[in-house]
Write an enzyme that holds these catalytic residues in place. Structure first.
Site, short mmCIF file in Angstrom:
data_model
loop_
_atom_site.label_atom_id
_atom_site.label_comp_id
_atom_site.label_asym_id
_atom_site.label_seq_id
_atom_site.Cartn_x
_atom_site.Cartn_y
_atom_site.Cartn_z
N TYR A 1 0.73 -1.28 0.07
CA TYR A 1 -0.17 -0.14 0.12
C TYR A 1 0.90 1.31 0.19
O TYR A 1 0.31 2.18 -0.28
CB TYR A 1 -1.03 -0.01 1.23
CG TYR A 1 -2.03 -0.91 1.23
CD1 TYR A 1 -2.14 -2.01 0.33
CD2 TYR A 1 -2.67 -1.09 2.53
CE1 TYR A 1 -3.04 -3.10 0.35
CE2 TYR A 1 -3.62 -2.34 2.57
CZ TYR A 1 -3.70 -3.18 1.72
OH TYR A 1 -4.66 -4.17 1.62
N HIS B 1 0.65 -11.84 1.78
CA HIS B 1 -0.44 -11.01 1.20
C HIS B 1 -0.96 -11.94 0.17
O HIS B 1 -2.31 -11.75 -0.13
CB HIS B 1 0.50 -9.88 0.48
CG HIS B 1 -0.73 -8.94 0.00
ND1 HIS B 1 -0.32 -7.47 0.31
CD2 HIS B 1 -2.13 -8.79 -0.07
CE1 HIS B 1 -1.54 -6.74 -0.05
NE2 HIS B 1 -2.30 -7.55 0.01
#
Length: 279
Positions: free
Chosen positions: A55, A113
């Protein structure tokens, strides 16, 4: 629209130490905005903040935690190791970098992830176990794992897999995965729980929202809570953060739940080329 700002952190359901409503920060890339939204959420009562290496906002998230008048130990903080950093040594190095950016000396939850890129079940999860053993992380999680990935992960990981974070909302109900995780004692965490805004266009959700003088977002979040799924809706403005927080006061009845359960769409919003669903 009923807003119940008197809700407190004690009103948030808890899944084995993890608050079942959190703030997602995906695509919250402007540093000051991200810092402000995290601080706003924590001061409103949120106690679960979710970010990721990919992010690019871990420092801003950490700054938001520092800005809020909330003790670090009262915040459930999760981040994720990106697919390029999943070789064992890279897991260790990148996680320590993440902790430095966040300004913390431990993480409540660290996720893999995606089962992609440099992911090797034994090596990657072995590195996460090492981090847990040394006290850098409290819980091991995975993200975007299908049942077959979870089965392998549980076989090779010495520590329990605490949670699996996946896209989930009324238009992608994840029935098979929910059943598997329930049987295996793995918490499900829903990202994109508002289907990137498409819940506002669903007739069933909008009808139920009108019935309860609520928003479609609140209906989606309340439905997930009824399914014992933790939700981490992304929000940046105080109004949206507050609207999501007010979902804790919404109680759906059996008819509402059945009507949402009957939605048969499979509307996946997130499907990169390395996603298991795209193989």
């Amino acid at each position: 629209m009923a807003q119940q700002h008197q809700l407190t952190p004690s009103d948030v359901p808890d899944a084995s130490g993890m608050p079942m409503l959190g703030l997602g920060t995906w695509e919250n890339e402007d540093p000051e905005q991200c810092t402000e939204s995290v601080a706003t959420a924590l001061e409103m009562g949120y106690r679960h903040i979710d970010t990721a290496q990919a992010y690019g906002n871990e420092k801003a998230v950490g700054d938001g935690i520092k800005r809020a008048d909330v003790a670090r130990d009262d915040v459930f903080l999760a981040t994720k190791v990106w697919i390029e950093n999943l070789a064992a040594e890279d897991v260790l190095e990148s996680t320590r970098e993440s902790m430095d950016k966040l300004g913390v000396d431990y993480l409540d939850l660290l996720y893999v992830h995606w089962p992609a890129g440099e992911y090797d079940p034994a090596d990657t999860l072995g590195a996460l176990t090492h981090l847990q053993d040394e006290g850098a992380i409290e819980r091991i999680g995975v993200s975007n794992f299908e049942p077959e990935h979870l089965e392998t992960a549980q076989e090779v990981c010495e520590a329990p897999i605490f949670a699996n974070q996946v896209e989930m909302h009324p238009n992608l109900q994840q029935d098979e995965l929910r059943e598997y995780c329930d049987e295996e004692g793995i918490e499900l965490v829903a990202y994109s729980p508002l289907a990137r805004g498409t819940v506002f266009d669903d007739p069933a959700l909008t009808d139920i929202a009108e019935k309860h003088d609520a928003s479609a977002a609140q209906v989606s979040l309340a439905w997930l809570r009824e399914k014992d799924v933790t939700a981490i809706p992304k929000a940046t403005s105080e109004d949206h953060i507050s609207d999501n927080w007010a979902s804790l006061a919404l109680e759906l009845d059996d008819e509402d739940i059945r009507r949402i359960d009957d939605i048969e769409r499979e509307d996946r919003q997130v499907n990169p080329p390395f996603s298991p669903d795209s193989w």
